[in-house]
Design a protein around this motif. Sequence first.
Motif, PDB file in Angstrom:
ATOM      1  N   ARG A 107      51.672  63.287  55.639  1.00  0.00           N
ATOM      2  CA  ARG A 107      52.257  62.471  54.618  1.00  0.00           C
ATOM      3  C   ARG A 107      52.194  60.974  54.608  1.00  0.00           C
ATOM      4  NH1 ARG A 107      56.362  66.267  53.249  1.00  0.00           N
ATOM      5  NH2 ARG A 107      56.590  65.018  51.214  1.00  0.00           N
ATOM      6  N   CYS A 135      48.204  74.817  58.593  1.00  0.00           N
ATOM      7  CA  CYS A 135      47.935  75.582  57.355  1.00  0.00           C
ATOM      8  C   CYS A 135      46.139  75.850  57.466  1.00  0.00           C
ATOM      9  CB  CYS A 135      48.407  74.823  56.219  1.00  0.00           C
ATOM     10  SG  CYS A 135      48.142  72.950  56.164  1.00  0.00           S
ATOM     11  N   GLN A 330      49.160  68.960  52.288  1.00  0.00           N
ATOM     12  CA  GLN A 330      49.832  67.864  52.104  1.00  0.00           C
ATOM     13  C   GLN A 330      49.028  66.762  51.549  1.00  0.00           C
ATOM     14  OE1 GLN A 330      52.926  67.561  53.427  1.00  0.00           O
ATOM     15  NE2 GLN A 330      53.030  68.291  55.418  1.00  0.00           N
ATOM     16  N   ASP A 399      58.301  67.593  60.736  1.00  0.00           N
ATOM     17  CA  ASP A 399      59.710  68.571  61.083  1.00  0.00           C
ATOM     18  C   ASP A 399      59.401  69.802  61.319  1.00  0.00           C
ATOM     19  OD1 ASP A 399      62.115  68.881  61.027  1.00  0.00           O
ATOM     20  OD2 ASP A 399      62.347  68.881  58.423  1.00  0.00           O
ATOM     21  N   CYS A 403      59.847  73.818  60.313  1.00  0.00           N
ATOM     22  CA  CYS A 403      58.544  74.210  59.882  1.00  0.00           C
ATOM     23  C   CYS A 403      57.527  75.126  60.914  1.00  0.00           C
ATOM     24  CB  CYS A 403      57.955  73.181  59.195  1.00  0.00           C
ATOM     25  SG  CYS A 403      58.236  72.275  58.018  1.00  0.00           S
ATOM     26  N   GLN A 423      59.230  59.196  63.913  1.00  0.00           N
ATOM     27  CA  GLN A 423      59.217  57.859  62.803  1.00  0.00           C
ATOM     28  C   GLN A 423      59.314  59.128  61.322  1.00  0.00           C
ATOM     29  OE1 GLN A 423      56.295  55.388  63.954  1.00  0.00           O
ATOM     30  NE2 GLN A 423      55.466  55.255  62.224  1.00  0.00           N
ATOM     31  N   GLU A 424      60.465  58.653  60.976  1.00  0.00           N
ATOM     32  CA  GLU A 424      60.717  59.500  59.672  1.00  0.00           C
ATOM     33  C   GLU A 424      61.167  58.389  58.452  1.00  0.00           C
ATOM     34  OE1 GLU A 424      61.206  61.952  57.664  1.00  0.00           O
ATOM     35  OE2 GLU A 424      60.395  63.540  58.913  1.00  0.00           O
ATOM     36  N   LYS A 446      54.498  51.037  50.826  1.00  0.00           N
ATOM     37  CA  LYS A 446      53.234  50.565  51.755  1.00  0.00           C
ATOM     38  C   LYS A 446      51.923  50.735  51.166  1.00  0.00           C
ATOM     39  CE  LYS A 446      53.449  54.935  53.994  1.00  0.00           C
ATOM     40  NZ  LYS A 446      53.856  55.557  55.182  1.00  0.00           N
ATOM     41  N   THR A 574      56.270  84.783  54.223  1.00  0.00           N
ATOM     42  CA  THR A 574      56.995  83.771  54.147  1.00  0.00           C
ATOM     43  C   THR A 574      55.818  82.596  53.318  1.00  0.00           C
ATOM     44  OG1 THR A 574      56.124  82.610  55.792  1.00  0.00           O
ATOM     45  CG2 THR A 574      58.386  83.808  55.888  1.00  0.00           C
ATOM     46  N   ARG A 576      55.696  79.661  49.649  1.00  0.00           N
ATOM     47  CA  ARG A 576      56.441  78.486  48.995  1.00  0.00           C
ATOM     48  C   ARG A 576      57.083  78.765  47.454  1.00  0.00           C
ATOM     49  NH1 ARG A 576      52.895  77.568  52.229  1.00  0.00           N
ATOM     50  NH2 ARG A 576      53.126  75.401  53.455  1.00  0.00           N
ATOM     51  N   GLY A 583      59.578  71.560  54.776  1.00  0.00           N
ATOM     52  CA  GLY A 583      60.700  71.592  55.437  1.00  0.00           C
ATOM     53  C   GLY A 583      61.935  71.102  54.370  1.00  0.00           C
ATOM     54  N   SER A 585      63.040  68.117  53.453  1.00  0.00           N
ATOM     55  CA  SER A 585      63.752  66.798  53.743  1.00  0.00           C
ATOM     56  C   SER A 585      63.695  65.963  52.612  1.00  0.00           C
ATOM     57  CB  SER A 585      63.134  66.063  54.784  1.00  0.00           C
ATOM     58  OG  SER A 585      61.777  65.322  54.267  1.00  0.00           O
ATOM     59  N   ASN A 654      62.290  80.185  59.614  1.00  0.00           N
ATOM     60  CA  ASN A 654      61.555  80.236  60.760  1.00  0.00           C
ATOM     61  C   ASN A 654      62.124  80.310  61.981  1.00  0.00           C
ATOM     62  OD1 ASN A 654      58.777  79.836  59.761  1.00  0.00           O
ATOM     63  ND2 ASN A 654      58.958  77.670  59.081  1.00  0.00           N
TER      64      ASN A 654
HETATM   65  N1  LIG Z   1      57.529  80.216  57.472  1.00  0.00           N
HETATM   66  C1  LIG Z   1      56.732  79.287  56.966  1.00  0.00           C
HETATM   67  N2  LIG Z   1      56.570  78.236  57.702  1.00  0.00           N
HETATM   68  C2  LIG Z   1      55.315  77.340  57.355  1.00  0.00           C
HETATM   69  C3  LIG Z   1      54.747  77.474  56.358  1.00  0.00           C
HETATM   70  C4  LIG Z   1      54.579  78.879  55.668  1.00  0.00           C
HETATM   71  O1  LIG Z   1      53.831  79.216  54.976  1.00  0.00           O
HETATM   72  N3  LIG Z   1      55.568  79.627  56.230  1.00  0.00           N
HETATM   73  N4  LIG Z   1      53.431  76.592  56.433  1.00  0.00           N
HETATM   74  C5  LIG Z   1      53.112  75.697  57.290  1.00  0.00           C
HETATM   75  C6  LIG Z   1      52.397  74.519  56.612  1.00  0.00           C
HETATM   76  S1  LIG Z   1      50.962  74.957  55.837  1.00  0.00           S
HETATM   77  C7  LIG Z   1      52.787  73.439  56.888  1.00  0.00           C
HETATM   78  S2  LIG Z   1      51.612  72.064  56.180  1.00  0.00           S
HETATM   79  C8  LIG Z   1      53.874  72.994  57.644  1.00  0.00           C
HETATM   80  C9  LIG Z   1      54.523  71.659  57.410  1.00  0.00           C
HETATM   81  O2  LIG Z   1      55.282  71.088  58.275  1.00  0.00           O
HETATM   82  P1  LIG Z   1      55.607  69.562  58.341  1.00  0.00           P
HETATM   83  O3  LIG Z   1      54.386  68.858  58.016  1.00  0.00           O
HETATM   84  O4  LIG Z   1      56.309  69.469  59.458  1.00  0.00           O
HETATM   85  O5  LIG Z   1      56.800  69.567  56.934  1.00  0.00           O
HETATM   86  P2  LIG Z   1      57.157  68.625  55.891  1.00  0.00           P
HETATM   87  O6  LIG Z   1      58.487  68.902  55.742  1.00  0.00           O
HETATM   88  O7  LIG Z   1      56.197  68.146  55.114  1.00  0.00           O
HETATM   89  O8  LIG Z   1      57.482  67.225  56.954  1.00  0.00           O
HETATM   90  C10 LIG Z   1      56.951  65.922  56.638  1.00  0.00           C
HETATM   91  C11 LIG Z   1      57.890  64.948  57.039  1.00  0.00           C
HETATM   92  O9  LIG Z   1      57.490  63.812  56.720  1.00  0.00           O
HETATM   93  C12 LIG Z   1      58.466  62.713  56.065  1.00  0.00           C
HETATM   94  N5  LIG Z   1      57.856  61.681  55.582  1.00  0.00           N
HETATM   95  C13 LIG Z   1      57.539  61.715  54.209  1.00  0.00           C
HETATM   96  N6  LIG Z   1      56.656  60.660  53.818  1.00  0.00           N
HETATM   97  C14 LIG Z   1      56.811  59.929  55.201  1.00  0.00           C
HETATM   98  C15 LIG Z   1      56.187  58.697  55.320  1.00  0.00           C
HETATM   99  O10 LIG Z   1      55.867  57.786  54.619  1.00  0.00           O
HETATM  100  N7  LIG Z   1      56.295  58.323  56.927  1.00  0.00           N
HETATM  101  C16 LIG Z   1      56.845  58.958  57.729  1.00  0.00           C
HETATM  102  N8  LIG Z   1      57.107  58.522  59.051  1.00  0.00           N
HETATM  103  N9  LIG Z   1      57.540  60.110  57.445  1.00  0.00           N
HETATM  104  C17 LIG Z   1      57.393  60.390  56.088  1.00  0.00           C
HETATM  105  C18 LIG Z   1      59.243  63.649  55.422  1.00  0.00           C
HETATM  106  O11 LIG Z   1      60.658  63.182  55.577  1.00  0.00           O
HETATM  107  C19 LIG Z   1      59.162  65.228  56.395  1.00  0.00           C
HETATM  108  O12 LIG Z   1      60.376  65.263  57.110  1.00  0.00           O
HETATM  109  O13 LIG Z   1      54.781  73.960  57.563  1.00  0.00           O
HETATM  110  C20 LIG Z   1      54.300  75.035  58.184  1.00  0.00           C
HETATM  111  N10 LIG Z   1      55.471  76.066  58.150  1.00  0.00           N
END
Ligand SMILES: Nc1nc2c(c(=O)[nH]1)N[C@H]1C(S)=C(S)[C@@H](COP(=O)(O)OP(=O)(O)OC[C@H]3O[C@@H](n4cnc5c(=O)[nH]c(N)nc54)[C@H](O)[C@@H]3O)O[C@H]1N2
Length: 681
Positions: A107, A135, A330, A399, A403, A423-424, A446, A574, A576, A583, A585, A654
């Motif tokens: 992200r 992914c 993403q 997260d 996730c 860092q969030e 930014k 599972t 989308r 997650g 958020s 999850n």
């Molecule tokens: N059951 C099940 N689980 C899965 C999946 C599924 O199909 N089924 N898919 C998987 C896949 S493909 C993925 S990619 C993962 C995703 O897993 P994660 O990458 O952990 O998921 P996100 O919720 O996108 O987490 C990104 C976090 O970044 C924060 N964020 C946003 N912008 C910024 C920023 O500019 N700076 C900072 N520091 N933080 C920021 C957001 O608040 C968020 O909490 O999940 C996986 N989990």
Amino acid sequence: MSTKLIASLCPYCAVGCGLFIQVEKGKATGIKYMIDHPTCVGALCPKGNSVLELLNNQERLVYPLKRSGSDFIPISWDEALELVAQGLARNLERYGPKSLGFLVSSRCNNEENYLMQKMARLLGSPNVDNCARLCHSPTVMGLGASFGAGAMTNNLLDLENSKCIFAIGTNFTEAHPIVSRWVEKAKDNGAVVIVADPRITSTTWMADIHLRLNPGSDIDLLRGMMKVIVDEGLEDADFISSRTTGFQELKESLSVFSIEEAAEKTGLDVAEIVKAARVYAKSSASALLYSMGITQHVSGTDNVMTCATIALICGQIGRPGAGVWPMRGQNNVQGNCDVGGMPEFYPGYRRSVDPKTIEFFRAAWNATDLPLGPGLTSTDMNDAAIDGRLKALYITGEDPIVCDANVNKTRRALESLDFLVVQEIFMTPTAKMADVILPAAAWAEKSGSYTSMERRVQWIDRAIEPPGEAKEGVWIICEIARRLGLGEVMAYDNPSQVLEEIRSLVPQYKGMSQERISRVGGVLWPCPDEQHPGTEILHLQRFSTSDGRARIFDLQNTPPGEVTSPEYPILLSTGRIVLHYNGGSMTMRSPSLQERESELYVEVNPVDASNLKIAEGEMVAVKTRRGEAEARAKISDRVMSGMAFMPFHYHGTNLLTSDALDPVSRIPEYKMAACRIESRR
Ligand SMILES: Nc1nc2c(c(=O)[nH]1)N[C@H]1C(S)=C(S)[C@@H](COP(=O)(O)OP(=O)(O)OC[C@H]3O[C@@H](n4cnc5c(=O)[nH]c(N)nc54)[C@H](O)[C@@H]3O)O[C@H]1N2
Ligand SMILES: Nc1nc2c(c(=O)[nH]1)N[C@H]1C(S)=C(S)[C@@H](COP(=O)(O)OP(=O)(O)OC[C@H]3O[C@@H](n4cnc5c(=O)[nH]c(N)nc54)[C@H](O)[C@@H]3O)O[C@H]1N2
Ligand code: SF4
Ligand SMILES: [Mo]
């Protein structure tokens, strides 16, 4: 009163849609559509339309926080940075650099990710990973092996030129909604749409042919189609002989495979497989789109290579409308991988196990030593934390407590650490486990560049100031690096300087000046010099392999990590839904999205619901070998009998999923878990 319109991007998915943020007196007061953006042409999906709700959100993290018992107290930046540096240094000294792990955020922009992996490696840790592990790591590995490059071969607009669109394991109408417009355009031009998905989805509604295959049987389907193609002489012999290797082995192995066997394993009719094969092979330009239905299996990498193989034997690649489109997740997952956010690669996909890579970056970074890879993947970091090899973890914008697969294990892993920093932008379930939380600036607060799924690199400038004391990642990382004695090699005043360094080290980005990628629509990599227009279609004349030829692989299906049993008779998948994102958020803090879909549900087929005496809308317990979650039952023939579906955006899903891993890419099998569903009445 001065109102400014600042060009920006949607911060959610990898389609990379552009938009303008309207700024009045330093506040974001509206968004405007960017009609000259090449990919979205002014459109946004519901998530893109809701982004203002994030920037003006009251729940943003605005101070650095440190743990105090089960609570957090606000602290100064100085104290926070000092604590982070100490936490990392303490473990570095006691347990060595391999005890440190870093999750870089897809992200965040390229500049932040580049700096984070650089700091990790300068500290001696090879353990850097990002959400691509969960992914498209099978794409990076699989398409890398097949084509020499693990990226989308053509741009999204080019789908308009396809005469057949074969979408396998992608629900793009929900996960990448803006792509639908290009598929619609192709349909208007006469394209046939084939969708292979075990469920009925809004994407299968677009299909002329819906191959409703059994989950996990994609290699059997593709082999069945290839059998038809070879038996009927529909392969592209010229393309095979001039541009590939390995066809003979595949042909021999297909000679002892039958379409009937494919039909039996996939649950499809022979006629459906034959029809799909003929349409895909015969059309003048076929596009193959795939995503998590292909990758999130223990055979994920083999699945990807088999998708590549069918495209190769039909010569459906390297031309307008013909190619392979991995639908990346993403907004900056492509860029994060490009700039070295994976343990297998330093920036520019230089292999981390190759001593020449280490030599190259020692010189480039003026470093005495750098770690030889591959380092731990994020999925392996959990085991390493539990058995004491990993001691400190720095998570940026991920997260995992929501996730990861089998999150009970992830929780144990994070609890086992000596030090966790997160860092969030919001207080996530993962952040709640941290010792220190650093408040980060969000995308519009930014400046930096993002690389979309079509390899489109786009720079955006800061539109507004971050809230409270939140800071941009480039500043945070440089401050921590300075406190760890890396001040001289990691001194940057701004993201522009970081972009210049990326351009000097990542060949694909060489021609990408900030000025060029700031224009609407940016530039597509590879872009080797400042005069180069960027590359819309890869592999036109040669593949990116050492000899320029693509590899045809002969692969067989392997059994899933978990199968159903009398105790756990239903297969849980599972994925989308359009309104929520990973997650949750961000989307769960967007009222316009949250109010339309606000709780966890499980889709159950009417036959199973009747056997289990489950009524529409009742709360049920879903149980697997790993955990249990409550969800509202939705009775629907969108899932076949014997199968259930849950979106993973809500905490709970999850707890159930399986953490069986693909041995090559280390991705978990999110799409197959054996479960039991019980009525609570
Ligand atoms: N059951 C099940 N689980 C899965 C999946 C599924 O199909 N089924 N898919 C998987 C896949 S493909 C993925 S990619 C993962 C995703 O897993 P994660 O990458 O952990 O998921 P996100 O919720 O996108 O987490 C990104 C976090 O970044 C924060 N964020 C946003 N912008 C910024 C920023 O500019 N700076 C900072 N520091 N933080 C920021 C957001 O608040 C968020 O909490 O999940 C996986 N989990
Ligand atoms: N709205 C929204 N958009 C998103 C995201 C989000 O969370 N929400 N996340 C982003 C991210 S990180 C990613 S990686 C992408 C993922 O985007 P997608 O991969 O399109 O999303 P999924 O829903 O995980 O899975 C796609 C389809 O695979 C099917 N499937 C399951 N098992 C199998 C199988 O064995 N074979 C076949 N052929 N199909 C199967 C599922 O039924 C589902 O319809 O989306 C991105 N875009
Ligand atoms: S398709 Fe993706 S990038 Fe475009 S508006 Fe929707 S979430 Fe944002
Ligand atoms: Mo993803």
